[in-house]
Design a protein around this motif. Structure first.
Motif, PDB file in Angstrom:
ATOM      1  N   LEU A 256      99.263  16.623  78.488  1.00 16.49           N
ATOM      2  CA  LEU A 256      98.098  15.857  78.052  1.00 16.49           C
ATOM      3  C   LEU A 256      97.017  16.778  77.498  1.00 16.49           C
ATOM      4  O   LEU A 256      96.606  17.736  78.149  1.00 16.49           O
ATOM      5  CB  LEU A 256      97.530  15.040  79.213  1.00 16.49           C
ATOM      6  N   THR A 281     109.558  17.247  77.084  1.00 16.74           N
ATOM      7  CA  THR A 281     108.867  15.963  77.216  1.00 16.74           C
ATOM      8  C   THR A 281     109.814  14.808  76.923  1.00 16.74           C
ATOM      9  O   THR A 281     109.854  13.801  77.648  1.00 16.74           O
ATOM     10  CB  THR A 281     107.658  15.905  76.267  1.00 16.74           C
ATOM     11  N   ALA A 344     101.604  12.855  82.024  1.00 19.31           N
ATOM     12  CA  ALA A 344     101.423  11.569  81.360  1.00 19.31           C
ATOM     13  C   ALA A 344     102.060  10.442  82.163  1.00 19.31           C
ATOM     14  O   ALA A 344     101.526   9.331  82.247  1.00 19.31           O
ATOM     15  CB  ALA A 344     102.022  11.614  79.956  1.00 19.31           C
ATOM     16  N   VAL A 367      99.004  12.819  74.444  1.00 16.41           N
ATOM     17  CA  VAL A 367     100.233  13.582  74.678  1.00 16.41           C
ATOM     18  C   VAL A 367     100.509  14.473  73.470  1.00 16.41           C
ATOM     19  O   VAL A 367     100.666  13.985  72.343  1.00 16.41           O
ATOM     20  CB  VAL A 367     101.426  12.635  74.919  1.00 16.41           C
ATOM     21  N   ARG A 380     103.205   9.255  72.830  1.00 22.51           N
ATOM     22  CA  ARG A 380     101.749   9.374  72.750  1.00 22.51           C
ATOM     23  C   ARG A 380     101.109   8.000  72.570  1.00 22.51           C
ATOM     24  O   ARG A 380     100.133   7.643  73.239  1.00 22.51           O
ATOM     25  CB  ARG A 380     101.369  10.285  71.590  1.00 22.51           C
TER      26      ARG A 380
END
Length: 456
Positions: A256, A281, A344, A367, A380
């Motif tokens: 983040l 991620t 996140a 993100v 995101r």
């Protein structure tokens, strides 16, 4: 938040009325220690703690020596402690700010033994003089009045300023501490402490630490909900070698508000490049795994070449091998063999539990904001949208105003209008909101005029 505004901590002697108050407090401390006379002007909880400290015959001029823990004993205590599982939460909410704010963040067990200390390096060396070090016992029975020890003794969050400490070695410093409880049993698991200069006891510090504790307790419960057959782990702080395998904290990845991820596994931390952060991620988000073609499509916007992806996977696996314990990525499909928690995902978990204030506090930004990878853009957008929807639907007006001032919501007309609707008619904050809405309209109008001229 406290440390997000660039506020600096200082242990220098204040001037004016603040200096007089400090001198009066020092005189009251001396009177209590030397003559057992308790003067007015000292908070009752501090006087009570001084009396408990005196009844234990503690030396106010030095810290009682104790047997130093070996590295193995300290590592054992850390690995077995249930709070090891939520260290990434502490890092995201407190520790990452502590360096700029010249503060320290300490986490102790339920007996007051300090297991982890992080933050300003200069300050950390300075407080070593009073044995404020990892492995030291800072319970009230050993050092007298202090924020971590007295918070545990009273089972409540407290702030101790300068000469309120029983031990004179701690008088240059101030601290705020809050106990941490088991979310299932309610028993005390430990304590979290902020130590530094006067900023460590600023009015906003205690609510900030309390929010961090709420986040830690919520994360513990979330982890247990994912393992429905598990029970709260038994833990004792006695110094002995375990007969079972130590319980290590789960791996975590911070994504983040940054493009360079920071990876945590056990007691080790590794900074990760933007591309490797994108890969990790995506794999952490898609826990079922991704085929090479699908992962390449999520990563590369123009040329989803599988061969390019395979070369990147070789490099990212070398990075993961540096961790202790290492993290493994299997093939066909590419999948993380052990769970990797994104900060996140923690924000979304807080939202699901209704902990909106904690979620917003943990949300440091979008993100991987600089990434153009298609899969990252999707993640995101989802995280940002879910946070926005939760704020608009359920947040209090104060929390919604806090969200409105974030980078993402600064120009969000709907959010600012919602703030205006929630504010009482006589609230002085309405003028600021109205002015900001007017500014948005001016900016948007200016952009429209520019576009019209460019098309004509």
């Amino acid at each position: 938040m406290l440390m997000g505004h660039g506020l600096k901590s200082t242990s220098s002697v204040p001037s004016g009325p603040a200096r007089e108050n400090l001198l009066a407090l020092e005189r009251a401390h001396q009177s209590a220690i030397t003559d057992r006379i308790f003067r007015s002007g000292v908070r009752q909880l501090v006087q009570d703690s001084w009396q408990r400290s005196l009844s234990l015959s503690l030396d106010p001029g030095r810290v009682a020596p104790e047997r130093a823990l070996t590295d193995t004993e300290l590592r054992d205590l850390r690995n077995r402690h249930p709070l090891a599982a939520v260290l990434p939460v502490v890092h995201n909410l407190l520790i990452r700010h502590a360096f700029d704010a010249e503060l320290l963040v300490a986490i102790g067990d339920e007996s007051g033994r300090l297991l982890w200390i992080d933050g300003d390096r200069v300050l950390r060396r300075q407080v070593e003089e009073m044995l404020f070090v990892e492995g030291a016992d800072w319970s009230e029975k050993r050092v007298g009045t202090s924020a971590p020890g007295t918070a545990l003794a009273l089972d409540r969050g407290i702030q101790i300023r300068r000469a309120e400490h029983f031990n004179a070695l701690a008088h240059p410093w101030s601290c705020t501490a809050v106990p941490i409880h088991d979310p299932d049993t309610g028993k005390i698991l430990g304590v979290i402490d902020i130590t530094g200069g006067d900023q460590a006891v600023a009015p906003q510090t205690l609510p900030l630490v309390e929010a961090a504790v709420a986040a830690m307790e919520a994360e513990l419960r979330i982890q247990r909900l994912r393992q429905p057959n598990s029970s709260p782990p038994a833990y004792r702080s006695q110094i002995s070698l375990p007969t079972s395998v130590p319980r290590l904290a789960p791996a975590g990845l911070s994504v983040l508000g940054t493009d360079h991820g920071q990876l945590y596994s056990g007691g080790s931390t590794v900074d990760v490049s933007p591309r490797h952060t994108e890969i990790l991620t995506l794999l952490a988000w898609h826990r079922e795994g991704l085929s090479a073609d699908r992962l390449a499509g999520y990563l590369f916007h123009l040329d989803p070449a599988v061969e390019t992806l395979r070369a990147e996977m070789v490099r990212v696996r070398k990075v993961l091998a540096l961790l202790d314990p290492p993290i493994t990525i299997t093939s066909r499909p590419y999948r993380l063999e052990s769970r990797l928690e994104l900060d996140a995902q923690q924000v979304l978990a807080f939202l699901e539990r209704g902990a909106h204030r904690v979620a917003l506090g943990a949300y440091r930004g979008a993100v991987l904001p600089g990434s153009s990878a298609p899969g990252i853009i999707e993640i995101r957008s989802e995280v940002s949208s879910r946070l926005r929807e939760a704020m608009l639907a359920d947040a209090s007006v104060d929390l919604l105003l806090t969200y409105a001032r974030t980078e993402e919501a600064t120009w969000d007309t709907e959010v600012w209008r919602a703030c205006l609707e929630l504010l009482p008619a006589r609230s002085p904050k309405r003028a600021t909101v109205v002015a900001h809405l007017a500014r948005i309209e001016v900016e948007i109008g200016g952009h429209r005029n520019i576009l019209q001229r460019s098309r004509s």
